[in-house]
Design an enzyme around this catalytic site. Structure first.
Site, short mmCIF file in Angstrom:
data_model
loop_
_atom_site.label_atom_id
_atom_site.label_comp_id
_atom_site.label_asym_id
_atom_site.label_seq_id
_atom_site.Cartn_x
_atom_site.Cartn_y
_atom_site.Cartn_z
N ILE A 36 0.85 -1.21 0.00
CA ILE A 36 0.00 0.00 0.00
C ILE A 36 0.88 1.25 0.00
CG2 ILE A 36 -1.87 1.22 1.18
CD1 ILE A 36 -2.66 -1.54 2.43
N ASP A 50 15.35 0.91 10.01
CA ASP A 50 14.30 0.31 10.83
C ASP A 50 13.67 1.34 11.77
OD1 ASP A 50 13.59 -2.79 11.61
OD2 ASP A 50 13.26 -1.38 13.27
N PHE A 110 2.75 3.27 7.47
CA PHE A 110 2.27 1.99 6.93
C PHE A 110 3.01 0.79 7.52
CE2 PHE A 110 1.38 5.19 3.72
CZ PHE A 110 0.12 4.85 3.28
N TYR A 125 -2.98 -9.07 16.03
CA TYR A 125 -2.77 -8.03 15.01
C TYR A 125 -3.79 -6.90 15.20
CZ TYR A 125 -3.39 -5.73 10.49
OH TYR A 125 -3.55 -4.79 9.51
N ASN A 153 -10.22 -4.89 3.22
CA ASN A 153 -9.18 -5.70 2.58
C ASN A 153 -8.63 -5.05 1.31
OD1 ASN A 153 -10.51 -7.42 4.52
ND2 ASN A 153 -9.33 -9.08 3.60
N HIS A 184 -2.34 -13.44 1.29
CA HIS A 184 -3.64 -12.82 1.01
C HIS A 184 -4.42 -13.58 -0.05
CE1 HIS A 184 -2.12 -8.81 2.76
NE2 HIS A 184 -2.80 -9.50 3.66
N ILE A 217 -9.41 -23.14 0.98
CA ILE A 217 -10.39 -22.26 1.65
C ILE A 217 -10.34 -22.53 3.15
CG2 ILE A 217 -12.85 -21.78 1.94
CD1 ILE A 217 -13.24 -22.28 -1.02
N GLY A 263 -8.31 -16.69 14.41
CA GLY A 263 -8.38 -15.23 14.46
C GLY A 263 -9.25 -14.60 13.39
N ASP A 264 -9.95 -15.40 12.57
CA ASP A 264 -10.76 -14.85 11.47
C ASP A 264 -12.20 -14.57 11.90
OD1 ASP A 264 -8.92 -14.77 9.43
OD2 ASP A 264 -9.58 -16.62 8.45
N1 LIG Z 1 -3.10 -5.23 3.10
C1 LIG Z 1 -4.29 -5.03 3.68
O1 LIG Z 1 -5.32 -5.57 3.27
C2 LIG Z 1 -4.40 -4.12 4.88
C3 LIG Z 1 -5.66 -3.91 5.44
C4 LIG Z 1 -5.78 -3.10 6.58
C5 LIG Z 1 -4.66 -2.47 7.09
N2 LIG Z 1 -3.46 -2.68 6.51
C6 LIG Z 1 -2.28 -1.99 7.08
O2 LIG Z 1 -1.67 -1.22 6.05
C7 LIG Z 1 -0.26 -1.16 6.25
C8 LIG Z 1 0.45 -1.55 4.97
O3 LIG Z 1 0.07 -2.88 4.62
P1 LIG Z 1 0.68 -3.60 3.34
O4 LIG Z 1 -0.29 -4.60 2.88
O5 LIG Z 1 1.20 -2.58 2.40
O6 LIG Z 1 1.90 -4.37 4.03
P2 LIG Z 1 3.40 -4.57 3.50
O7 LIG Z 1 3.98 -5.66 4.33
O8 LIG Z 1 3.42 -4.73 2.03
O9 LIG Z 1 4.07 -3.18 3.87
C9 LIG Z 1 4.61 -2.89 5.13
C10 LIG Z 1 5.94 -2.18 4.88
O10 LIG Z 1 6.51 -1.81 6.13
C11 LIG Z 1 7.88 -2.18 6.15
N3 LIG Z 1 8.23 -2.38 7.56
C12 LIG Z 1 7.68 -3.28 8.43
N4 LIG Z 1 8.26 -3.16 9.64
C13 LIG Z 1 9.16 -2.16 9.54
C14 LIG Z 1 10.08 -1.57 10.46
N5 LIG Z 1 10.19 -2.01 11.72
N6 LIG Z 1 10.88 -0.57 10.02
C15 LIG Z 1 10.79 -0.14 8.73
N7 LIG Z 1 9.94 -0.65 7.82
C16 LIG Z 1 9.15 -1.67 8.23
C17 LIG Z 1 7.97 -3.43 5.29
O11 LIG Z 1 9.26 -3.68 4.78
C18 LIG Z 1 6.97 -3.08 4.19
O12 LIG Z 1 7.59 -2.38 3.15
C19 LIG Z 1 0.03 -2.06 7.45
O13 LIG Z 1 0.18 -1.26 8.59
C20 LIG Z 1 -1.20 -2.93 7.56
O14 LIG Z 1 -1.46 -3.33 8.89
C21 LIG Z 1 -3.28 -3.49 5.43
O1 LIG Z 2 -5.24 -19.02 0.92
C1 LIG Z 2 -6.12 -18.42 1.55
C2 LIG Z 2 -5.94 -17.10 2.03
C3 LIG Z 2 -6.95 -16.51 2.74
N1 LIG Z 2 -8.11 -17.17 2.98
C4 LIG Z 2 -9.19 -16.53 3.75
O2 LIG Z 2 -9.62 -15.38 3.03
C5 LIG Z 2 -10.06 -14.37 3.93
C6 LIG Z 2 -9.26 -13.12 3.65
O3 LIG Z 2 -7.92 -13.39 4.08
P1 LIG Z 2 -6.67 -12.44 3.79
O4 LIG Z 2 -6.61 -12.10 2.36
O5 LIG Z 2 -5.48 -13.08 4.44
O6 LIG Z 2 -7.08 -11.09 4.55
P2 LIG Z 2 -7.49 -10.86 6.07
O7 LIG Z 2 -7.07 -11.95 6.96
O8 LIG Z 2 -8.96 -10.50 6.07
O9 LIG Z 2 -6.60 -9.62 6.47
C7 LIG Z 2 -6.32 -8.55 5.57
O10 LIG Z 2 -7.32 -7.58 5.73
C8 LIG Z 2 -7.35 -7.01 7.03
C9 LIG Z 2 -8.51 -6.00 7.04
O11 LIG Z 2 -9.73 -6.69 6.99
C10 LIG Z 2 -6.00 -6.36 7.28
O12 LIG Z 2 -5.96 -5.67 8.47
C11 LIG Z 2 -4.88 -7.37 7.21
O13 LIG Z 2 -3.61 -6.74 7.40
C12 LIG Z 2 -4.92 -8.01 5.87
O14 LIG Z 2 -3.95 -9.06 5.85
C13 LIG Z 2 -9.84 -14.94 5.34
O15 LIG Z 2 -11.02 -15.54 5.79
C14 LIG Z 2 -8.78 -16.02 5.13
O16 LIG Z 2 -8.80 -17.06 6.11
C15 LIG Z 2 -8.30 -18.46 2.51
O17 LIG Z 2 -9.35 -19.05 2.73
N2 LIG Z 2 -7.30 -19.04 1.80
#
Ligand SMILES: NC(=O)c1ccc[n+]([C@@H]2O[C@H](COP(=O)([O-])OP(=O)(O)OC[C@H]3O[C@@H](n4cnc5c(N)ncnc54)[C@H](O)[C@@H]3O)[C@@H](O)[C@H]2O)c1
Ligand SMILES: O=c1ccn([C@@H]2O[C@H](COP(=O)(O)OP(=O)(O)O[C@H]3O[C@H](CO)[C@@H](O)[C@H](O)[C@H]3O)[C@@H](O)[C@H]2O)c(=O)[nH]1
Length: 330
Positions: free
Chosen positions: A12, A50, A72, A140, A169, A188, A206, A283-284
């Site tokens: 992101i 870091d 992020f 988390y 998501n 994901h 699934i 945790g889901d």
């Molecule tokens: N992906 C989703 O669906 C989702 C949904 C809700 C919230 N979020 C939040 O959005 C943010 C970004 O998510 P993402 O999917 O881009 O994850 P990501 O893992 O792709 O990005 C996280 C970035 O942070 C960096 N990072 C982690 N720990 C660090 C540290 N200690 N010092 C410096 N850099 C560090 C990683 O190298 C990475 O580039 C996260 O905080 C996550 O919790 C993501």
């Molecule tokens: O191979 C897979 C991967 C995922 N899932 C399921 O698909 C759903 C979505 O999973 P995933 O894509 O891992 O997303 P979440 O666990 O919902 O979490 C994401 O979305 C959250 C917001 O809802 C964020 O906070 C998290 O960082 C991000 O990882 C969940 O029920 C998982 O158990 C499967 O069944 N099979």
């Protein structure tokens, strides 16, 4: 205007860096590349380091005139956090304290925080508004809620103004910038389904089909990564214009079960995408769907990718050249 993007080399964050550049901001990225990628960001903007490094943070804030921080950086996997809670509390909470302390010392008072739908747990209302009960079901989600509470205390104590953006998501990829989702290993759902369509996996597993949902699989609200980035720009402007702290959900307001996600991916890719049924993942919550009316009302946010097929199309365009999924790990 200099904006510090912590975790800006991640999925992101890297889309956010493009969005900032497109809107005339001057981003500086701090990332330890633990899950981010050097290729995802303009190299000259990346500081490889870091969040736990207090001296580095002090150096960054004294070198650059930072107007706001977008945060992020965290560990992000719901399932992993259940088995490794301290890993999550350390990076997501303790390291964020470092960042906030450095901001306080430097007098930087605007902060946009990547929060999550995981702060809600099993919904007390449908769709979820920001006033729904907060009872996260995994470390988390608890780590993100703790940071939200810390931000409220800092607002009171030293005038920090923050936007807590609770994303649902994130999915999809930038339509033109050559960046997309590339977590290694991938956890994901949508990238895993598309990797299966590419033949990189035999089937999609699934995680449970006995949830109290119409088809028994978990329901989530998928939001395009560029729509998330656009919401951050609006939140940033709001804070820069003197707006008070706010908390907003960011989602499309429509839930898709895992089986429905796979069906959409079948339609987009033309591939049968085999599935197997596995046990539930710890945790889901069964159901997470947003009301994003606060973001619409306070920020004027309007998603450009309101339906899942349009989101998956951009993800497929990114994953289809297999090397994006396979080789571009650093
Ligand atoms: N992906 C989703 O669906 C989702 C949904 C809700 C919230 N979020 C939040 O959005 C943010 C970004 O998510 P993402 O999917 O881009 O994850 P990501 O893992 O792709 O990005 C996280 C970035 O942070 C960096 N990072 C982690 N720990 C660090 C540290 N200690 N010092 C410096 N850099 C560090 C990683 O190298 C990475 O580039 C996260 O905080 C996550 O919790 C993501
Ligand atoms: O191979 C897979 C991967 C995922 N899932 C399921 O698909 C759903 C979505 O999973 P995933 O894509 O891992 O997303 P979440 O666990 O919902 O979490 C994401 O979305 C959250 C917001 O809802 C964020 O906070 C998290 O960082 C991000 O990882 C969940 O029920 C998982 O158990 C499967 O069944 N099979």
């Amino acid at each position: 205007m200099k904006i510090l993007v912590v975790g800006g080399a991640g999925y992101i964050g890297s889309h956010m860096v493009r969005e900032l550049l497109d809107n005339g901001y001057d981003p500086v990225i701090l990332d330890n590349l633990s899950s981010g990628h050097r290729w995802a960001v303009p190299g000259e903007r990346l500081v490889h380091g870091d969040l736990g490094d207090r001296a580095l943070l002090a150096h960054l804030f004294s070198t650059y005139q930072v107007s706001a921080v977008l945060h992020f950086a965290s560990f992000i996997q719901v399932g992993e956090s259940v088995g490794a809670p301290l890993k999550y509390y350390h990076n997501n909470v303790a390291n964020t304290l470092n960042l906030l302390s450095a901001m306080q010392e430097a007098g930087v008072t605007r902060f946009v925080f990547s929060s999550t739908a995981a702060v809600y747990g099993t919904p007390s209302e449908i769709p979820l508004t920001e006033s729904a009960e907060l009872r996260p079901e995994n470390p988390y989600g608890r780590s993100k809620l703790m940071v939200e509470q810390i931000l409220a205390d800092c607002a009171h104590a030293w005038g920090l103004r923050s936007a807590c953006l609770r994303y649902f998501n994130a999915a999809g990829a930038h339509p033109t910038a050559g960046i997309g989702e590339a977590h290694h290993p991938e956890s994901h759902l949508i990238p895993i389904v598309l990797q299966t369509a590419l033949g990189m996996r035999d089937s999609v597993s699934i995680n449970g089909d006995d949830y109290p949902t119409p088809d028994g699989t978990c329901i989530r609200d998928y939001i395009h990564v560029c729509d998330l980035a656009a919401a951050h720009t609006l939140a940033l402007r709001y804070l820069l214009d003197g707006g008070d702290s706010l908390t907003c959900n960011l989602g499309n307001g429509k839930g898709y079960s895992i089986r429905e996600v796979i069906d959409v991916c079948r339609a987009v890719t033309g591939h049968p995408i085999p599935v197997t049924i596995a046990p539930r993942r710890a945790g889901d919550p069964a159901y997470l769907v947003a009301s994003a009316q606060t973001a619409v009302r306070l920020l004027g946010w309007k998603p450009q990718y309101p339906d899942l097929a349009s989101i998956v199309e951009t993800a497929w365009a990114w994953h289809r050249p297999k090397e994006n999924s396979l080789f571009r790990s650093i």
